[in-house]
Design an enzyme around this catalytic site. Structure first.
Site, PDB file in Angstrom:
ATOM      1  N   CYS A  97      77.325   0.157 -56.949  1.00 39.79           N
ATOM      2  CA  CYS A  97      77.807   0.441 -55.887  1.00 39.79           C
ATOM      3  C   CYS A  97      79.031  -0.247 -55.282  1.00 39.79           C
ATOM      4  O   CYS A  97      79.248  -1.197 -55.601  1.00 39.79           O
ATOM      5  CB  CYS A  97      76.799   0.166 -54.829  1.00 39.79           C
ATOM      6  SG  CYS A  97      77.138   0.614 -53.071  1.00 39.79           S
ATOM      7  N   HIS A 139      70.764   7.721 -53.695  1.00 41.56           N
ATOM      8  CA  HIS A 139      71.700   6.521 -53.304  1.00 41.56           C
ATOM      9  C   HIS A 139      72.694   6.679 -52.225  1.00 41.56           C
ATOM     10  O   HIS A 139      72.683   5.734 -51.581  1.00 41.56           O
ATOM     11  CB  HIS A 139      72.642   6.229 -54.749  1.00 41.56           C
ATOM     12  CG  HIS A 139      73.774   4.863 -54.542  1.00 41.56           C
ATOM     13  ND1 HIS A 139      73.174   3.730 -55.295  1.00 41.56           N
ATOM     14  CD2 HIS A 139      74.854   4.621 -53.783  1.00 41.56           C
ATOM     15  CE1 HIS A 139      73.959   2.909 -54.900  1.00 41.56           C
ATOM     16  NE2 HIS A 139      74.878   3.390 -54.037  1.00 41.56           N
ATOM     17  N   GLU A 140      73.383   7.911 -52.250  1.00 37.45           N
ATOM     18  CA  GLU A 140      74.244   7.927 -50.899  1.00 37.45           C
ATOM     19  C   GLU A 140      73.327   8.174 -49.711  1.00 37.45           C
ATOM     20  O   GLU A 140      73.909   7.481 -48.601  1.00 37.45           O
ATOM     21  CB  GLU A 140      75.283   9.074 -51.180  1.00 37.45           C
ATOM     22  CG  GLU A 140      76.279   8.871 -52.315  1.00 37.45           C
ATOM     23  CD  GLU A 140      76.925   7.552 -52.347  1.00 37.45           C
ATOM     24  OE1 GLU A 140      77.399   6.965 -51.379  1.00 37.45           O
ATOM     25  OE2 GLU A 140      77.243   7.060 -53.568  1.00 37.45           O
ATOM     26  N   HIS A 143      72.423   4.957 -48.030  1.00 40.31           N
ATOM     27  CA  HIS A 143      73.228   4.413 -47.219  1.00 40.31           C
ATOM     28  C   HIS A 143      73.322   4.772 -45.667  1.00 40.31           C
ATOM     29  O   HIS A 143      73.427   4.071 -44.818  1.00 40.31           O
ATOM     30  CB  HIS A 143      74.910   4.497 -47.615  1.00 40.31           C
ATOM     31  CG  HIS A 143      75.239   3.817 -48.992  1.00 40.31           C
ATOM     32  ND1 HIS A 143      75.359   2.463 -48.987  1.00 40.31           N
ATOM     33  CD2 HIS A 143      75.582   4.097 -50.271  1.00 40.31           C
ATOM     34  CE1 HIS A 143      75.602   2.003 -50.050  1.00 40.31           C
ATOM     35  NE2 HIS A 143      75.764   2.981 -50.888  1.00 40.31           N
TER      36      HIS A 143
END
Length: 166
Positions: A97, A139-140, A143
């Site tokens: 990341c 993953h995004e 966030h």
């Protein structure tokens, strides 16, 4: 527009839950900054708005240039208010990341996801993504809910690795 600085762990803004984008909000400059920041990094396959200090539910993902995602992808995805509707299977991959530049980690995520979002033009879309692209999307989206891959690593002792110096 501009390549923006990436917030680094442990910046507390990375742990915030992002706001839903109201319908009709002009996101053009933000989206362009996210794309410029992702592509300028060279190795990145995604960036989320909170990583550049904007607490809105917007991410960009493009795995088409990665050897892991080259064969199976949707190209450049701009995702506003993304929501994962379904998850299938599981796979463990090494993740990195831009907000945690010194480490990578083994993370288990769904192998395939069905995602609903609005695109850059405001059109509602639903796509099914698999493999590396599915991992990048998850993953995004993490966030946007204040999670980093560090929160998904099973064991910080056995599944977290220091990157080699570049």
């Amino acid at each position: 527009m501009a390549v923006r600085d990436i917030l680094l762990y442990p910046d507390p803004r990375l742990k915030m839950v992002c706001d839903t984008v109201p319908e009709g909000q002009d996101l053009g400059p933000l989206i362009q900054d996210l794309l410029d920041t992702m592509y300028e990094a060279g190795h990145s396959v995604g960036v989320a708005a909170p990583q550049i200090g904007v607490p809105l539910r917007v991410v960009v993902v493009d795995v088409s240039g990665s050897k892991l995602g080259r064969k199976n992808n949707h190209g450049c995805l701009v995702m506003v208010n993304p929501e994962i509707l379904e998850r299938e299977g599981s796979m463990t991959m090494r993740e990195g990341c831009m907000s945690v530049p010194d480490y990578t980690g083994n993370v288990t995520r769904a192998e395939e996801v069905l995602v609903q979002f609005h695109d850059r033009g405001g059109t509602g879309r639903v796509i099914r993504a698999g493999g590396f692209e599915a991992v990048a999307i998850q993953h995004e989206i993490d966030h946007l809910d204040g999670y980093l891959f560090l929160d998904r690593v099973s064991s910080l002792k056995t599944d977290l690795f220091r990157r080699k110096q570049r």
